[in-house]
Write a protein that holds these residues in place. Structure first.
Motif, PDB file in Angstrom:
ATOM      1  N   ARG A  19    -123.106  15.985 -21.245  1.00 52.88           N
ATOM      2  CA  ARG A  19    -123.573  15.466 -19.957  1.00 52.88           C
ATOM      3  C   ARG A  19    -122.457  14.743 -19.204  1.00 52.88           C
ATOM      4  N   THR A  20    -122.316  15.074 -17.949  1.00 52.32           N
ATOM      5  CA  THR A  20    -121.414  14.327 -17.077  1.00 52.32           C
ATOM      6  C   THR A  20    -121.924  12.894 -16.953  1.00 52.32           C
ATOM      7  N   LYS A  21    -121.045  11.921 -17.136  1.00 55.11           N
ATOM      8  CA  LYS A  21    -121.435  10.523 -16.973  1.00 55.11           C
ATOM      9  C   LYS A  21    -121.534  10.186 -15.484  1.00 55.11           C
ATOM     10  N   LEU A  22    -122.492   9.330 -15.153  1.00 57.79           N
ATOM     11  CA  LEU A  22    -122.768   8.983 -13.762  1.00 57.79           C
ATOM     12  C   LEU A  22    -122.381   7.539 -13.464  1.00 57.79           C
ATOM     13  N   LEU A  23    -121.815   7.349 -12.278  1.00 59.63           N
ATOM     14  CA  LEU A  23    -121.432   6.021 -11.805  1.00 59.63           C
ATOM     15  C   LEU A  23    -122.115   5.747 -10.470  1.00 59.63           C
ATOM     16  N   ALA A  24    -122.667   4.567 -10.327  1.00 59.31           N
ATOM     17  CA  ALA A  24    -123.268   4.170  -9.061  1.00 59.31           C
ATOM     18  C   ALA A  24    -122.258   3.384  -8.230  1.00 59.31           C
ATOM     19  N   ILE A  25    -122.089   3.791  -6.996  1.00 59.02           N
ATOM     20  CA  ILE A  25    -121.273   3.024  -6.056  1.00 59.02           C
ATOM     21  C   ILE A  25    -122.034   1.763  -5.680  1.00 59.02           C
ATOM     22  N   THR A  26    -121.413   0.617  -5.805  1.00 58.23           N
ATOM     23  CA  THR A  26    -122.067  -0.630  -5.401  1.00 58.23           C
ATOM     24  C   THR A  26    -121.669  -0.946  -3.958  1.00 58.23           C
ATOM     25  N   VAL A  27    -120.598  -1.702  -3.765  1.00 57.56           N
ATOM     26  CA  VAL A  27    -120.091  -1.987  -2.421  1.00 57.56           C
ATOM     27  C   VAL A  27    -118.666  -1.444  -2.338  1.00 57.56           C
ATOM     28  N   LEU A  28    -118.405  -0.585  -1.374  1.00 59.01           N
ATOM     29  CA  LEU A  28    -117.089   0.017  -1.234  1.00 59.01           C
ATOM     30  C   LEU A  28    -116.001  -1.049  -1.150  1.00 59.01           C
ATOM     31  N   THR A  29    -114.860  -0.786  -1.770  1.00 58.61           N
ATOM     32  CA  THR A  29    -113.796  -1.791  -1.805  1.00 58.61           C
ATOM     33  C   THR A  29    -113.138  -2.009  -0.457  1.00 58.61           C
ATOM     34  N   SER A  30    -113.427  -1.153   0.526  1.00 64.15           N
ATOM     35  CA  SER A  30    -112.916  -1.381   1.874  1.00 64.15           C
ATOM     36  C   SER A  30    -113.800  -2.354   2.663  1.00 64.15           C
ATOM     37  N   MET A  31    -114.967  -2.705   2.100  1.00 63.27           N
ATOM     38  CA  MET A  31    -115.942  -3.523   2.832  1.00 63.27           C
ATOM     39  C   MET A  31    -115.860  -4.986   2.422  1.00 63.27           C
ATOM     40  N   ASN A  32    -116.203  -5.840   3.388  1.00 63.01           N
ATOM     41  CA  ASN A  32    -116.320  -7.275   3.135  1.00 63.01           C
ATOM     42  C   ASN A  32    -117.672  -7.740   3.678  1.00 63.01           C
ATOM     43  N   ALA A  33    -117.895  -9.052   3.689  1.00 62.05           N
ATOM     44  CA  ALA A  33    -119.191  -9.571   4.121  1.00 62.05           C
ATOM     45  C   ALA A  33    -119.517  -9.165   5.561  1.00 62.05           C
ATOM     46  N   ALA A  34    -118.519  -9.166   6.432  1.00 53.86           N
ATOM     47  CA  ALA A  34    -118.762  -8.788   7.824  1.00 53.86           C
ATOM     48  C   ALA A  34    -119.185  -7.330   7.936  1.00 53.86           C
ATOM     49  N   ALA A  35    -118.563  -6.467   7.149  1.00 60.92           N
ATOM     50  CA  ALA A  35    -118.919  -5.046   7.176  1.00 60.92           C
ATOM     51  C   ALA A  35    -120.334  -4.840   6.655  1.00 60.92           C
ATOM     52  N   LEU A  36    -120.728  -5.574   5.610  1.00 58.19           N
ATOM     53  CA  LEU A  36    -122.091  -5.467   5.109  1.00 58.19           C
ATOM     54  C   LEU A  36    -123.096  -5.923   6.164  1.00 58.19           C
ATOM     55  N   GLU A  37    -122.768  -6.993   6.859  1.00 57.92           N
ATOM     56  CA  GLU A  37    -123.675  -7.505   7.888  1.00 57.92           C
ATOM     57  C   GLU A  37    -123.887  -6.481   8.995  1.00 57.92           C
ATOM     58  N   GLU A  38    -122.847  -5.704   9.310  1.00 61.90           N
ATOM     59  CA  GLU A  38    -122.966  -4.667  10.343  1.00 61.90           C
ATOM     60  C   GLU A  38    -124.042  -3.649  10.007  1.00 61.90           C
ATOM     61  N   ILE A  39    -124.264  -3.393   8.714  1.00 64.87           N
ATOM     62  CA  ILE A  39    -125.267  -2.398   8.322  1.00 64.87           C
ATOM     63  C   ILE A  39    -126.557  -3.056   7.824  1.00 64.87           C
ATOM     64  N   GLY A  40    -126.718  -4.342   8.118  1.00 65.43           N
ATOM     65  CA  GLY A  40    -127.979  -5.008   7.848  1.00 65.43           C
ATOM     66  C   GLY A  40    -128.126  -5.630   6.476  1.00 65.43           C
ATOM     67  N   VAL A  41    -127.031  -5.725   5.711  1.00 64.13           N
ATOM     68  CA  VAL A  41    -127.087  -6.346   4.383  1.00 64.13           C
ATOM     69  C   VAL A  41    -126.627  -7.790   4.520  1.00 64.13           C
ATOM     70  N   VAL A  42    -127.511  -8.722   4.254  1.00 71.23           N
ATOM     71  CA  VAL A  42    -127.187 -10.132   4.473  1.00 71.23           C
ATOM     72  C   VAL A  42    -126.776 -10.844   3.186  1.00 71.23           C
TER      73      VAL A  42
END
Length: 239
Positions: free
Chosen positions: A116-139
């Motif tokens: 079986r191929t092992k699976l990884l979940a993307i959490t928060v992209l390393t290019s993103m910071n708190a301001a970038a998360l806020e832009e997409i509605g994540v507080v």
């Protein structure tokens, strides 16, 4: 850390065209153990590039960040697994149902290929910071959002996460000693940060709990990619 263990931890990101990708792969053969195939290369060349890298003796991290309705992700995970990829990414934001469907698709492929191929979940992209998360509605703060998605992934049969080195220690504590904690945003001391916001050196990332380090441009963009790779191996061994 032993030399062979250090080599197993480094995943070289090959984000370029076919000719350059194969040149890099042939040059790194016998040195690197892992190559990452991302969207740029996979969308241009398709499953054949995964098979070519496998035939050269590499393990392949297929970084497609699947994110769709569960039915589509189940089929995509099965198809991607059948390329021979060893690791595959899905977006943690896709819901528990989508993550479970990805696991089902990978398991269905395992009945054909034998593993079986092992699976990884993307959490928060390393290019993103708190301001970038806020832009997409994540507080939530970045670390809290990453932990929330990691918990969702664990509950739905995903083998590990992709996170920045800053969250690696928390991910290791949350997911346990056997989980895969894969960290992009790794830059040797003095390297250009590029578009990465949350970074660490290779030794720092491993010390924080990373199982694997994704490193691209500091190796592939170097005048001598093999020398750049070996310098990172030496840093890990020394640490």
């Amino acid at each position: 850390m032993l030399d062979q263990e250090a080599r197993e931890r480094i995943i070289v990101a090959i984000d370029c065209g076919r000719e350059e990708a194969l040149r890099l792969a042939h040059g790194l053969s016998g040195h690197a153990r892992w190559l990452k195939v991302g969207m740029t290369l996979f969308y241009a060349e398709g499953p054949s590039i995964v098979r070519e890298f496998s035939d050269l003796g590499f393990k392949v991290f297929l970084d497609l960040k699947l994110h769709d309705i569960p039915h589509q992700v189940r089929g995509a995970a099965r198809s991607a697994s059948l390329t021979g990829a060893d690791l595959l990414t899905v977006h943690g934001l896709g819901s528990g149902a989508m993550l479970a469907a990805a696991r089902e698709g990978a398991q269905a492929a395992a009945e054909v290929r034998g593993e079986r191929t092992k699976l990884l979940a993307i959490t928060v992209l390393t290019s993103m910071n708190a301001a970038a998360l806020e832009e997409i509605g994540v507080v939530l703060p970045v670390a809290d959002e990453a932990a929330r998605l990691a918990g969702l992934a664990k509950a739905n049969g995903i083998d590990g996460v992709v996170c920045s080195p800053e969250e690696a220690a928390a991910m290791r504590e949350l997911l346990g000693p056997d989980a895969l904690v894969v960290t992009p945003g790794v830059r040797p001391a003095g390297a250009d940060l590029g578009d990465q916001s949350r970074v660490a050196t290779p030794a720092e990332a491993v010390a924080r709990g990373a199982s694997h380090l994704v490193i691209g441009r500091p190796i592939t963009g170097a005048e001598d990619p093999v020398a750049a790779f070996e310098a990172i191996v030496s840093e890990l061994v020394a640490a």
